[in-house]
Design a protein around this motif. Structure first.
Motif, mmCIF file in Angstrom:
data_model
loop_
_atom_site.group_PDB
_atom_site.id
_atom_site.type_symbol
_atom_site.label_atom_id
_atom_site.label_comp_id
_atom_site.label_asym_id
_atom_site.label_seq_id
_atom_site.Cartn_x
_atom_site.Cartn_y
_atom_site.Cartn_z
ATOM 1 N N GLY A 150 -100.250 -47.444 31.107
ATOM 2 C CA GLY A 150 -100.885 -47.553 29.791
ATOM 3 C C GLY A 150 -99.973 -47.215 28.633
ATOM 4 O O GLY A 150 -100.442 -46.974 27.522
ATOM 5 N N LYS A 151 -98.635 -47.228 28.871
ATOM 6 C CA LYS A 151 -97.727 -46.846 27.782
ATOM 7 C C LYS A 151 -97.737 -47.855 26.637
ATOM 8 O O LYS A 151 -97.622 -47.477 25.470
ATOM 9 N N THR A 152 -97.907 -49.147 26.954
ATOM 10 C CA THR A 152 -97.948 -50.142 25.876
ATOM 11 C C THR A 152 -99.221 -49.993 25.048
ATOM 12 O O THR A 152 -99.196 -50.165 23.825
ATOM 13 N N VAL A 153 -100.328 -49.654 25.701
ATOM 14 C CA VAL A 153 -101.575 -49.409 24.966
ATOM 15 C C VAL A 153 -101.385 -48.260 23.989
ATOM 16 O O VAL A 153 -101.777 -48.335 22.821
ATOM 17 N N LEU A 154 -100.755 -47.176 24.457
ATOM 18 C CA LEU A 154 -100.512 -46.026 23.588
ATOM 19 C C LEU A 154 -99.543 -46.403 22.465
ATOM 20 O O LEU A 154 -99.763 -46.031 21.306
ATOM 21 N N ALA A 155 -98.493 -47.142 22.785
ATOM 22 C CA ALA A 155 -97.527 -47.565 21.762
ATOM 23 C C ALA A 155 -98.216 -48.390 20.685
ATOM 24 O O ALA A 155 -97.958 -48.205 19.485
ATOM 25 N N CYS A 156 -99.106 -49.273 21.097
ATOM 26 C CA CYS A 156 -99.830 -50.109 20.125
ATOM 27 C C CYS A 156 -100.740 -49.269 19.237
ATOM 28 O O CYS A 156 -100.859 -49.529 18.029
ATOM 29 N N GLU A 157 -101.381 -48.252 19.823
ATOM 30 C CA GLU A 157 -102.252 -47.381 19.034
ATOM 31 C C GLU A 157 -101.455 -46.623 17.972
ATOM 32 O O GLU A 157 -101.906 -46.467 16.833
ATOM 33 N N VAL A 158 -100.275 -46.152 18.343
ATOM 34 C CA VAL A 158 -99.423 -45.446 17.386
ATOM 35 C C VAL A 158 -98.982 -46.394 16.267
ATOM 36 O O VAL A 158 -99.027 -46.045 15.080
ATOM 37 N N ILE A 159 -98.571 -47.591 16.638
ATOM 38 C CA ILE A 159 -98.127 -48.570 15.636
ATOM 39 C C ILE A 159 -99.268 -48.909 14.677
ATOM 40 O O ILE A 159 -99.072 -48.972 13.457
ATOM 41 N N CYS A 216 -90.586 -46.694 20.892
ATOM 42 C CA CYS A 216 -89.775 -47.261 21.961
ATOM 43 C C CYS A 216 -90.399 -46.987 23.325
ATOM 44 O O CYS A 216 -90.718 -45.847 23.647
ATOM 45 N N GLU A 217 -90.551 -48.048 24.128
ATOM 46 C CA GLU A 217 -91.038 -47.896 25.501
ATOM 47 C C GLU A 217 -89.851 -47.790 26.447
ATOM 48 O O GLU A 217 -89.098 -48.749 26.614
ATOM 49 N N MET A 221 -94.951 -38.947 27.873
ATOM 50 C CA MET A 221 -94.968 -39.591 29.181
ATOM 51 C C MET A 221 -96.414 -39.858 29.566
ATOM 52 O O MET A 221 -97.247 -38.932 29.564
ATOM 53 N N VAL A 222 -96.721 -41.119 29.878
ATOM 54 C CA VAL A 222 -98.078 -41.515 30.236
ATOM 55 C C VAL A 222 -98.201 -41.565 31.758
ATOM 56 O O VAL A 222 -97.346 -42.142 32.440
ATOM 57 N N THR A 223 -99.263 -40.981 32.287
ATOM 58 C CA THR A 223 -99.482 -40.981 33.725
ATOM 59 C C THR A 223 -100.944 -41.251 34.042
ATOM 60 O O THR A 223 -101.824 -41.013 33.202
ATOM 61 N N ALA A 224 -101.206 -41.752 35.241
ATOM 62 C CA ALA A 224 -102.575 -41.996 35.690
ATOM 63 C C ALA A 224 -103.201 -40.683 36.139
ATOM 64 O O ALA A 224 -102.493 -39.745 36.523
#
Length: 380
Positions: free
Chosen positions: A23-32, A127-128, A143-146
């Motif tokens: 889910g790192k891209t989801v988090l990156a998009c939320e920040v952006i 940055c991812e 760091m994103v983890t399940a």
């Protein structure tokens, strides 16, 4: 690469992942989305390649990205917003520009240098990447983890010690509020639920004068320390006997309930006044604070009452350490028995030790000669 050789980029927020589809891209998009209306955000995705042998680091036949790399690195700018690619999603979220860096792991620094020649070193970016953390010290590293991930992938394990905050995600939702992230003075920050305690109540016997009031580049030692801590901690306390003397800091002054019992009593009094469970304690004679290590100690505080770094020949640094409020009873018991040495409270606590290695940056200024030597090095 050694930590002190890393390029410091305060304007970069780096997001890594402990596993596949975390889910790192989801988090990156939320920040952006949160910051793009007020700031031009550059989106960056880094794909690190160990070998161009056709094998995929994720397993299986792979997509051909690694084997198709021509040269040591390749930088591509994403121009489409309507694709399912991660880079397109970053652009659709509101990023000003988005770049994809494919790079051999052995040439991370070279690839980064080429990317910065396009974006500029002062750009504000999300940055991812996991592996880029080898060569960059970003303003913030998440760091994103399940939720039930038992083992982190190798690239995440390698940089785990640098993580500022672990974010648990089910792929779409997080145990983390994006509003905790701040962008202040071109630097990404995430204020932890922690208090910084500066011990300024010592007698400065060997120095012969108040160490906290010594000037370094026009600032008092105490002001210098406050400046380094400001923006990282939601609360800063100054433990001192004279509230008026240190009132210029603008922070709350905590006086010892029983004066004359040394730094252990100062820690106890400040812990009682703290608004948070986790507290970073630092003496006012330490002019330089390596915030990366402070963040690591805060992260390591889970499951421990005290986190104490060691340097050199296992030398303890109890006045550059993290104390939970759960250590307060043990500290009080130690004081009631007439003991003043901080380490004498450790036997009653769960203590975690972190080796800082050589740690040349961790300097205690106790004498006028040490102060003059530090001043000399600052002017070089």
């Amino acid at each position: 690469m050694l930590r002190n050789e890393m390029l410091k980029l305060d304007g970069m927020l780096m997001i890594g992942s402990a596993g596949i589809n975390a889910g790192k891209t989801v988090l990156a998009c939320e920040v952006i989305k949160k910051f793009c209306k007020s700031t031009n955000i550059t989106g960056i995705k880094v794909t690190t390649i160990k070998a161009k042998d056709g094998t995929c680091p994720r397993g299986g036949r792979g997509c051909g990205v690694c084997s198709s790399l021509d040269g040591d690195f390749c930088i591509t700018e994403e121009l489409r917003r309507n694709s399912s690619k991660d880079t397109s999603r970053l652009l659709a979220a509101g990023a000003h520009r988005v770049f994809w860096l494919r790079v051999m792991r052995s040439h991370l620094q070279l690839g980064l240098t080429a990317l910065l020649s396009i974006t500029g070193p002062d750009t504000i970016s999300v940055c991812e990447s996991n592996s880029l953390r080898y060569v960059v010290e970003p303003g913030l590293f998440l760091m994103v983890t399940a939720p039930n991930l038992k083992k982190w992938k190798a690239s995440a394990q390698d940089v785990r010690r640098y993580v500022d905050k672990v974010v648990v995600s089910d792929g779409s939702r997080f145990d983390f509020d994006v509003d905790e992230i701040k962008l202040a003075q071109q630097r990404w920050q995430c204020e932890p639920s922690a208090t910084a305690i500066i011990l300024a109540g010592g007698k400065s016997g060997r120095m012969g004068t108040d160490k906290g009031m010594l000037l370094i580049n026009g600032q008092t030692m105490l002001e210098r320390i406050c400046k380094q801590l400001r923006g990282t901690f939601g609360q800063i306390l100054v433990s001192a006997a004279d509230a008026e003397k240190y009132g210029f800091t603008g922070f709350e002054i905590v006086r010892d309930k029983i004066p004359g019992q040394g730094p252990l009593r100062g820690i106890a009094s400040a812990l009682e006044a703290s608004a948070n469970e986790i507290n970073f304690v630092v003496a006012c004679d330490i002019p330089h604070i390596e915030m990366g290590w402070v963040k690591k100690m805060l992260t390591e505080a889970k499951g421990a009452d005290i986190v104490v770094p060691t340097t050199g020949n296992k030398k303890l640094e109890p006045l550059f350490a993290v104390y939970r409020k759960s250590a307060l009873d043990a500290i009080k018991q130690t004081l009631r028995k007439g003991k003043r040495k901080i380490s004498e409270a450790f036997d009653r606590c769960e203590v975690k030790y972190i080796n800082l290695g050589k740690a040349d940056w961790l300097i205690n200024i106790n004498t006028m000669a040490e102060y003059e030597e530090f001043q000399r090095k600052q002017s070089v």
